[in-house]
Motif scaffolding. Structure first.
Motif, PDB file in Angstrom:
ATOM      1  N   GLY A   1       0.407 -29.518  -4.733  1.00 38.40           N
ATOM      2  CA  GLY A   1      -0.436 -28.351  -4.929  1.00 38.40           C
ATOM      3  C   GLY A   1      -0.011 -27.092  -4.199  1.00 38.40           C
ATOM      4  O   GLY A   1      -0.711 -26.085  -4.259  1.00 38.40           O
ATOM      5  N   TYR A   2       1.121 -27.118  -3.498  1.00 35.86           N
ATOM      6  CA  TYR A   2       1.618 -25.905  -2.851  1.00 35.86           C
ATOM      7  C   TYR A   2       2.127 -24.956  -3.934  1.00 35.86           C
ATOM      8  O   TYR A   2       2.755 -25.390  -4.897  1.00 35.86           O
ATOM      9  CB  TYR A   2       2.702 -26.248  -1.825  1.00 35.86           C
ATOM     10  CG  TYR A   2       2.116 -26.926  -0.615  1.00 35.86           C
ATOM     11  CD1 TYR A   2       1.732 -26.190   0.493  1.00 35.86           C
ATOM     12  CD2 TYR A   2       1.907 -28.299  -0.590  1.00 35.86           C
ATOM     13  CE1 TYR A   2       1.164 -26.800   1.604  1.00 35.86           C
ATOM     14  CE2 TYR A   2       1.330 -28.921   0.504  1.00 35.86           C
ATOM     15  CZ  TYR A   2       0.959 -28.164   1.600  1.00 35.86           C
ATOM     16  OH  TYR A   2       0.390 -28.779   2.687  1.00 35.86           O
ATOM     17  N   LYS A   3       1.858 -23.677  -3.773  1.00 39.43           N
ATOM     18  CA  LYS A   3       2.097 -22.708  -4.848  1.00 39.43           C
ATOM     19  C   LYS A   3       3.327 -21.833  -4.665  1.00 39.43           C
ATOM     20  O   LYS A   3       3.879 -21.349  -5.631  1.00 39.43           O
ATOM     21  CB  LYS A   3       0.880 -21.778  -4.995  1.00 39.43           C
ATOM     22  CG  LYS A   3      -0.429 -22.490  -5.181  1.00 39.43           C
ATOM     23  CD  LYS A   3      -0.519 -23.099  -6.544  1.00 39.43           C
ATOM     24  CE  LYS A   3      -1.908 -23.704  -6.736  1.00 39.43           C
ATOM     25  NZ  LYS A   3      -1.886 -24.924  -7.476  1.00 39.43           N
ATOM     26  N   ASN A   4       3.738 -21.562  -3.442  1.00 34.46           N
ATOM     27  CA  ASN A   4       4.817 -20.607  -3.167  1.00 34.46           C
ATOM     28  C   ASN A   4       5.950 -21.288  -2.411  1.00 34.46           C
ATOM     29  O   ASN A   4       6.111 -21.090  -1.207  1.00 34.46           O
ATOM     30  CB  ASN A   4       4.278 -19.420  -2.357  1.00 34.46           C
ATOM     31  CG  ASN A   4       3.281 -18.622  -3.143  1.00 34.46           C
ATOM     32  OD1 ASN A   4       3.594 -18.122  -4.215  1.00 34.46           O
ATOM     33  ND2 ASN A   4       2.064 -18.522  -2.633  1.00 34.46           N
ATOM     34  N   VAL A   5       6.727 -22.070  -3.139  1.00 35.80           N
ATOM     35  CA  VAL A   5       7.779 -22.873  -2.531  1.00 35.80           C
ATOM     36  C   VAL A   5       9.142 -22.317  -2.950  1.00 35.80           C
ATOM     37  O   VAL A   5       9.396 -22.107  -4.130  1.00 35.80           O
ATOM     38  CB  VAL A   5       7.663 -24.349  -2.951  1.00 35.80           C
ATOM     39  CG1 VAL A   5       8.754 -25.184  -2.321  1.00 35.80           C
ATOM     40  CG2 VAL A   5       6.277 -24.898  -2.589  1.00 35.80           C
ATOM     41  N   TYR A   6       9.989 -22.089  -1.950  1.00 37.64           N
ATOM     42  CA  TYR A   6      11.333 -21.589  -2.182  1.00 37.64           C
ATOM     43  C   TYR A   6      12.339 -22.604  -1.639  1.00 37.64           C
ATOM     44  O   TYR A   6      12.209 -23.060  -0.510  1.00 37.64           O
ATOM     45  CB  TYR A   6      11.551 -20.258  -1.465  1.00 37.64           C
ATOM     46  CG  TYR A   6      10.669 -19.145  -1.954  1.00 37.64           C
ATOM     47  CD1 TYR A   6      11.141 -18.212  -2.868  1.00 37.64           C
ATOM     48  CD2 TYR A   6       9.357 -19.024  -1.506  1.00 37.64           C
ATOM     49  CE1 TYR A   6      10.338 -17.178  -3.324  1.00 37.64           C
ATOM     50  CE2 TYR A   6       8.541 -17.990  -1.954  1.00 37.64           C
ATOM     51  CZ  TYR A   6       9.029 -17.079  -2.862  1.00 37.64           C
ATOM     52  OH  TYR A   6       8.232 -16.062  -3.318  1.00 37.64           O
ATOM     53  N   ASP A   7      13.341 -22.929  -2.435  1.00 39.45           N
ATOM     54  CA  ASP A   7      14.384 -23.860  -2.017  1.00 39.45           C
ATOM     55  C   ASP A   7      15.599 -23.061  -1.565  1.00 39.45           C
ATOM     56  O   ASP A   7      16.275 -22.426  -2.375  1.00 39.45           O
ATOM     57  CB  ASP A   7      14.744 -24.783  -3.173  1.00 39.45           C
ATOM     58  CG  ASP A   7      15.797 -25.810  -2.818  1.00 39.45           C
ATOM     59  OD1 ASP A   7      16.255 -25.846  -1.654  1.00 39.45           O
ATOM     60  OD2 ASP A   7      16.186 -26.581  -3.715  1.00 39.45           O
TER      61      ASP A   7
END
Length: 126
Positions: free
Chosen positions: A108-114
């Motif tokens: 449910g995390y919305k702002n994920v950057y790899d």
């Protein structure tokens, strides 16, 4: 093929694409320069290292939080309860960070950057 086999096949293919797109929703890659700029402009961004404790102690990006991939699902909601917070994930080469980013998105995390791997980080490390 009969009519029902074709319909079943179409439904299965549709579900596959739906589930794949759902996992990728919110997933973004980020290069080191953009990550560095985001981190320097915003104190609310979390830099998450998903390597082992030993790897972290050997070398890590300053200000990063360590939650190893093997315990991420158990610990992340305790350590990072805000699921709207920007999180930049990295590991050694990029494999674990991709897995971690997808795990976070599925939780449910919305702002994920790899960010990928620390091996491609051109800036200072500790």
């Amino acid at each position: 093929m009969n009519k029902w086999t074709i319909i079943l096949l179409i439904v299965i293919i549709g579900l596959f694409f739906y589930n794949n797109s759902k996992k990728q929703a919110g997933y973004r890659t980020i290069n080191p320069t953009d990550a560095q700029a985001m981190l320097s402009q915003n104190e609310e961004v979390i830099l998450l290292d998903v390597r082992s404790k030993e790897e972290y102690q050997e070398k890590h990006i300053e200000g990063s939080l360590l939650i190893p991939l093997n315990v991420l699902a158990e610990q992340v909601e305790i350590k990072l309860p805000n699921k709207n917070q920007k999180i930049i994930v990295y590991c050694r080469s990029g494999n674990r960070s991709k897995t971690a980013a997808n795990t976070l998105l599925s939780m449910g995390y919305k702002n994920v950057y790899d960010l990928g791997g620390i091996n491609s980080w051109p800036f200072d490390t500790n």
